[in-house]
Design a protein around this motif. Structure first.
Motif, short mmCIF file in Angstrom:
data_model
loop_
_atom_site.label_atom_id
_atom_site.label_comp_id
_atom_site.label_asym_id
_atom_site.label_seq_id
_atom_site.Cartn_x
_atom_site.Cartn_y
_atom_site.Cartn_z
N ALA A 1 -61.74 10.60 -16.10
CA ALA A 1 -60.96 11.87 -15.13
C ALA A 1 -60.22 11.99 -14.32
CB ALA A 1 -62.59 12.50 -14.42
N GLY A 2 -60.05 10.81 -13.75
CA GLY A 2 -58.64 11.33 -12.56
C GLY A 2 -57.20 10.82 -13.41
N LEU A 3 -57.50 11.06 -14.64
CA LEU A 3 -56.49 10.76 -15.08
C LEU A 3 -55.42 12.38 -15.92
CD1 LEU A 3 -52.80 11.05 -16.88
CD2 LEU A 3 -54.56 9.89 -18.64
N ASP A 4 -56.97 13.39 -16.15
CA ASP A 4 -57.02 14.31 -16.58
C ASP A 4 -56.97 15.17 -15.47
OD1 ASP A 4 -57.23 13.25 -19.07
OD2 ASP A 4 -59.50 13.52 -18.92
N LEU A 5 -57.73 15.40 -14.12
CA LEU A 5 -57.88 15.59 -12.91
C LEU A 5 -55.52 15.65 -12.78
CD1 LEU A 5 -58.11 17.31 -10.72
CD2 LEU A 5 -58.78 15.24 -9.37
N SER B 1 -59.13 7.02 -20.62
CA SER B 1 -59.82 4.69 -20.53
C SER B 1 -62.36 5.37 -20.99
CB SER B 1 -59.98 4.49 -19.93
OG SER B 1 -60.82 4.98 -18.47
N PHE B 2 -61.69 7.07 -21.46
CA PHE B 2 -63.32 7.11 -21.79
C PHE B 2 -63.77 6.35 -22.76
CE2 PHE B 2 -61.33 10.87 -20.10
CZ PHE B 2 -62.09 11.67 -19.05
N VAL B 3 -63.13 6.38 -24.52
CA VAL B 3 -63.54 5.17 -25.58
C VAL B 3 -63.74 3.87 -24.72
CG1 VAL B 3 -61.10 4.62 -26.30
CG2 VAL B 3 -62.67 5.09 -27.76
N LYS B 4 -63.87 3.24 -23.87
CA LYS B 4 -63.83 2.04 -23.30
C LYS B 4 -65.08 2.34 -22.82
CE LYS B 4 -59.60 -0.32 -23.77
NZ LYS B 4 -59.16 -1.42 -24.41
N LEU B 5 -65.90 2.73 -23.08
CA LEU B 5 -66.86 3.42 -22.08
C LEU B 5 -68.00 3.56 -23.16
CD1 LEU B 5 -66.27 4.30 -18.52
CD2 LEU B 5 -66.87 2.18 -18.84
N GLY B 6 -67.42 3.97 -24.52
CA GLY B 6 -68.54 4.66 -25.20
C GLY B 6 -68.91 5.72 -25.16
N ILE B 7 -67.51 6.83 -24.82
CA ILE B 7 -67.94 8.44 -24.70
C ILE B 7 -66.46 8.67 -25.18
CG2 ILE B 7 -69.22 7.82 -22.73
CD1 ILE B 7 -68.10 8.66 -20.88
N VAL B 8 -66.19 10.60 -24.73
CA VAL B 8 -65.04 11.36 -25.33
C VAL B 8 -64.65 11.51 -23.37
CG1 VAL B 8 -65.83 10.93 -26.90
CG2 VAL B 8 -66.22 13.01 -25.21
N PRO B 9 -63.53 11.75 -23.59
CA PRO B 9 -63.22 13.07 -22.31
C PRO B 9 -63.87 13.95 -22.26
CG PRO B 9 -61.29 12.54 -24.28
CD PRO B 9 -62.15 12.51 -25.03
N GLY B 10 -64.41 14.00 -21.00
CA GLY B 10 -65.70 15.73 -21.42
C GLY B 10 -65.30 16.39 -20.41
N ASP B 11 -64.35 15.95 -19.67
CA ASP B 11 -63.53 17.32 -18.67
C ASP B 11 -62.19 17.70 -19.05
OD1 ASP B 11 -62.01 14.94 -18.89
OD2 ASP B 11 -62.39 14.55 -16.95
N GLY B 12 -61.51 18.45 -20.53
CA GLY B 12 -60.40 18.87 -20.82
C GLY B 12 -59.44 17.91 -21.64
N GLY B 13 -59.28 16.63 -21.17
CA GLY B 13 -58.30 15.96 -20.96
C GLY B 13 -57.90 15.45 -22.86
N ALA B 14 -58.73 16.16 -23.68
CA ALA B 14 -58.23 16.01 -25.24
C ALA B 14 -57.45 17.49 -25.45
CB ALA B 14 -59.43 16.39 -26.24
N TRP B 15 -57.32 18.36 -24.67
CA TRP B 15 -56.94 20.01 -24.28
C TRP B 15 -55.12 19.49 -23.52
CZ3 TRP B 15 -54.65 23.81 -21.27
CH2 TRP B 15 -54.42 24.96 -21.54
N LEU B 16 -55.71 18.56 -22.62
CA LEU B 16 -54.97 18.68 -21.64
C LEU B 16 -54.00 17.83 -21.67
CD1 LEU B 16 -57.41 18.64 -18.43
CD2 LEU B 16 -55.73 20.82 -18.42
#
Length: 271
Positions: free
Chosen positions: A122-126, A144-159
């Motif tokens: 989320a820091g990169l996405d920020l 790094s979301f995938v490393k924790l088994g999650i997805v970019p939840g804060d808009g990173g896939a758009w940003l």
């Protein structure tokens, strides 16, 4: 007085028309983990949108990191913003961290990220929510979301794809790998890399160069750049014509023209 007021996450300094904001949780590497932190970002953006004296926002972090993303310990215990049922977690994202990209996206001021250290998840996405990024030479970046088994939840896939393009964004998102400041500059993720000791000075100098221009032109230009990301060309041209008509009838525009023709510095009043 509330604890949030006593110990705010965002420390705000004014340098004339430039607003310098420091994330101030160095002990947690400025992780985004508390609802109040998200609220402070929203409140800041709302205040700056109404502040006609402010022209540029510079965002940086205190301590060794820019922002380490979410709190992994809370993820482990399913506490904090990660607590509750799937429905509750979904709403925690929607009512929490997802308010930050919406607030920054709607902010008319140009925003510079002065990335002083790791910008992870989320820091990169920020950082990508900002218009321009300058990095210290020790900065690191990871989607790094995938490393924790999650997805970019804060808009990173758009940003992120809009900053560095879909192929490189896919590489970062699928691997979760970390890149250094030099590669970030090569990929266009950051505009400039400077020695860590010079980062704040360089970011403020850039902000002052931007702030030397008329406030209305900066805000309207920022809005056009934002709207142009999802508009058709003909629609954007219509909006540009309307904004240009407004700009031509400002005092600062006439002062700009007169100063140019008279070969003197312009004196802007924000009118």
């Amino acid at each position: 007085m509330s604890a949030a007021v006593d110990n705010p996450f965002l420390l705000v300094e004014r340098h004339g028309p430039v607003v310098l904001v420091r994330m101030n949780r160095p002990e947690s590497r400025n992780a985004l983990s508390e609802p109040q932190q998200m609220q402070e970002f929203v409140d800041l953006c709302h205040a700056l949108r109404r502040d006609r004296e402010a022209k540029v926002l510079v965002l940086t972090g205190n301590g060794s990191a820019f922002c380490a993303g979410g709190n992994v310990k809370d993820m482990q215990t399913r506490g904090g913003i990660f607590a509750g049922s799937p429905y509750e977690v979904r709403n925690s994202y929607r009512d929490g961290i997802q308010r930050i990209p919406l607030a920054l996206y709607e902010l008319d001021l140009p925003v510079i990220a002065a990335v002083n250290g790791p910008a992870i998840g989320a820091g990169l996405d920020l950082a990508c929510m900002c218009d321009i990024r300058i990095a210290a030479d020790k900065a690191l970046f990871a989607e790094s979301f995938v490393k924790l088994g999650i997805v970019p939840g804060d808009g990173g896939a758009w940003l992120l794809p809009r900053v560095i393009g879909l192929p490189k964004a896919s590489l970062m998102a699928f691997t979760g790998d970390t890149i250094d400041a030099a590669k970030a500059e090569q990929w266009g993720l950051v505009a400039q890399v400077v020695p860590a000791a010079e980062l704040e000075q360089e970011a403020l100098a850039l902000a002052q160069r931007i702030a030397a221009n008329p406030a209305h032109a900066l805000r309207l230009t920022k809005r056009l750049l934002r709207e142009g990301q999802h508009m058709r060309l003909d629609s954007l041209l219509e909006l540009s014509a309307a904004y240009q008509a407004l700009a031509h009838h400002t005092e600062d525009h006439h002062e700009s023209v007169n100063a140019f023709l008279e070969k003197r510095p312009a004196r802007y009043t924000g009118k």
